[in-house]
Design an enzyme around this catalytic site. Structure first.
Site, mmCIF file in Angstrom:
data_model
loop_
_atom_site.group_PDB
_atom_site.id
_atom_site.type_symbol
_atom_site.label_atom_id
_atom_site.label_comp_id
_atom_site.label_asym_id
_atom_site.label_seq_id
_atom_site.Cartn_x
_atom_site.Cartn_y
_atom_site.Cartn_z
ATOM 1 N N PHE A 1 0.810 -1.217 0.000
ATOM 2 C CA PHE A 1 0.000 0.000 0.000
ATOM 3 C C PHE A 1 0.848 1.274 0.000
ATOM 4 O O PHE A 1 0.449 2.280 0.588
ATOM 5 C CB PHE A 1 -0.968 0.013 1.198
ATOM 6 C CG PHE A 1 -1.543 -1.334 1.523
ATOM 7 C CD1 PHE A 1 -2.230 -2.060 0.560
ATOM 8 C CD2 PHE A 1 -1.374 -1.902 2.771
ATOM 9 C CE1 PHE A 1 -2.751 -3.311 0.848
ATOM 10 C CE2 PHE A 1 -1.889 -3.146 3.064
ATOM 11 C CZ PHE A 1 -2.581 -3.863 2.103
ATOM 12 N N CYS A 2 2.002 1.246 -0.642
ATOM 13 C CA CYS A 2 2.919 2.400 -0.654
ATOM 14 C C CYS A 2 3.245 2.863 0.757
ATOM 15 O O CYS A 2 3.368 4.069 1.028
ATOM 16 C CB CYS A 2 2.329 3.560 -1.463
ATOM 17 S SG CYS A 2 2.105 3.182 -3.205
ATOM 18 N N ALA A 3 3.385 1.902 1.658
ATOM 19 C CA ALA A 3 3.757 2.206 3.045
ATOM 20 C C ALA A 3 4.592 1.040 3.577
ATOM 21 O O ALA A 3 4.279 0.441 4.608
ATOM 22 C CB ALA A 3 2.515 2.415 3.899
#
Length: 464
Positions: A371-373
């Site tokens: 999740f781009c995290a």
């Protein structure tokens, strides 16, 4: 600051209150991927259609379409300011493509000096981490094992680097767990130690009310994207004090950013124009402003209460599935408010396979991966930090691959039109997958059918 409300839920949330209609396009499909991108509100689509016949050059013409488009674009700024409770005399709205784009604009706009520090938290999306690394020394306040944030740890870090911290950059709501930091308290802490605060509100503003100014408390900068608040037309907004965007040359230069140009010199316009190079995305601004007005017309307390009820239902249903692990806070009663995001994994089934099974076999859309995290997901999974050699090996292996091969999880995220039946359907589907995780015999055929359907729909978009 009302982004971290602790109001106790009522006994019977108004789940039968009708949400505004959305432009949903797939019959029978359950959309549980709102944290990535939301569908358009019908009123947003109607606003864009109403503006299209009069579309003209913003700031670039004297005919009716150009004059109307120019005034409409300025009206969109006022709608965004009203949405956040800003002051038109002090605050300015800079339009851009999305939150990521606008954080890069902000990082370039602040006149950092050598030794300056930007404090980021372990909750952040890559977009509220990576841009700061190019302009200042980044110091992290790590999330705890459940994805929460200690305000005491933030204050200790501010105190340790006092006099050097220019900015505290923090999400309004985690896109991984839905956790909402106490933005008001963090703003007070940042200002007490001489720093400003930036709030990445991309995951927040479609779910909770957020105000730039509450009494004597003020947020210095806020950014959010239309595509996460039911206006997916390629626009976002960055809001802050006008003078903050006039300290340096623009992030992107060109037409629309200057007042005078000679062969060797140029004079930059004042904000917001100096930060909006090129022809503005008028229709994106219209969509964003109309979504702001639509959300303002809702009672967001009702929206929040409904979402809390659905989130509790999801947590209880998922917790009963054998082999399913939930991440984030285990508090089923949601004594601390959170956005309706539920991350999980199913034992023995890779996260991408779970997402595909939900999509192809059950008609449910979720997201899987990091999740781009990645730092937060890695921490929640309890994985140790990579050594230098492990980092290099992984980098080489994934250089041309998405993060689907990375350790990750599955995320279900709720929106305005999520229903109890949607939640129950997700739980039933996951129970079936847990009971028999082998791929469906018809999975390959369903993949072919999906590709054919996508090809047909694309042809429809470009049909005469």
């Amino acid at each position: 600051m009302n982004a971290s409300s602790r109001t106790a839920p009522s006994a019977k949330p108004p789940l039968d209150d009708k949400p505004p209609p959305l432009c949903e396009g797939t019959p029978g499909y359950v959309n549980l991927d709102h944290a990535a991108t939301t569908p358009a509100l019908v009123v947003v689509k109607q606003a864009v259609e109403a503006a299209l016949p009069y579309y003209g050059g913003v700031h670039r013409g004297s005919g009716l379409p150009s004059e109307l488009s120019t005034e409409l674009y300025q009206r969109c700024r006022l709608e965004v300011l009203q949405f956040l409770g800003g002051d038109a005399l002090r605050h300015v709205v800079v339009f851009g493509r999305n939150t990521t784009d606008l954080i890069n604009v902000l990082s370039h706009s602040i006149a950092f000096e050598p030794g300056d520090v930007v404090l980021v938290t372990g909750l952040e999306h890559h977009s509220n981490d990576l841009p700061w690394r190019r302009v200042a020394r980044v110091v992290r306040v790590e999330a705890d094992a459940q994805g929460g944030l200690s305000e005491d740890a933030v204050e200790a870090c501010l105190k340790r680097h006092q006099g050097r911290v220019r900015l505290l950059a923090v999400t309004g709501a985690s896109n991984v767990t839905g956790y909402m930091p106490d933005i008001g308290l963090l703003a007070d802490l940042a200002h007490r130690y001489g720093a400003k605060i930036f709030v990445d509100a991309a995951q927040l503003v479609a779910h909770r009310s957020l105000r730039l100014v509450t009494g004597e408390r003020e947020l210095d900068f806020v950014a959010f994207s239309g595509h996460k608040m039911y206006a997916p037309f390629g626009s976002g907004a960055l809001v802050g004090a006008r003078e903050s965007f006039e300290q340096r040359p623009p992030f992107a230069s060109g037409g629309g950013t200057v007042s005078v140009v000679t062969p060797d010199r140029q004079s930059w316009l004042n904000a917001p124009h100096r930060q909006e190079a090129g022809t503005p995305n008028l229709l994106g601004a219209v969509a964003l402003a109309r979504a702001c007005r639509a959300l303002t017309s809702l009672d967001l307390r009702v929206v929040a209460e409904r979402e809390r009820t659905l989130t509790r239902r999801a947590l209880r249903g998922l917790r009963a599935i054998p082999g399913l692990t939930l991440y984030g806070s285990p508090d089923l009663e949601l004594r601390r408010d959170r956005v309706g995001i539920v991350p999980f994994n199913l034992q023995g089934v890779e996260h991408g396979e779970v997402a595909e099974a939900l999509a192809l076999d059950h008609g449910i859309g979720v997201r899987s991966g990091c999740f781009c995290a990645q730092p937060l997901v890695t921490r929640l999974l309890g994985r140790p930090e990579l050594s230098s050699l492990e980092y290099l090996a992984l980098t080489r292996s994934l250089r041309n691959q998405p993060d689907g091969r990375m350790p990750g999880m599955v995320r279900a995220s709720l929106g305005l039109c999520t229903s109890e039946e949607d939640i129950d359907r997700l739980c039933r589907a996951l129970a079936e997958i847990a009971a028999d995780p082998r791929p469906s015999r018809r999975r390959d055929e369903r993949r072919r059918q999906r590709r054919a359907e996508i090809a047909r729909l694309i042809m429809g978009v470009f049909a005469p």
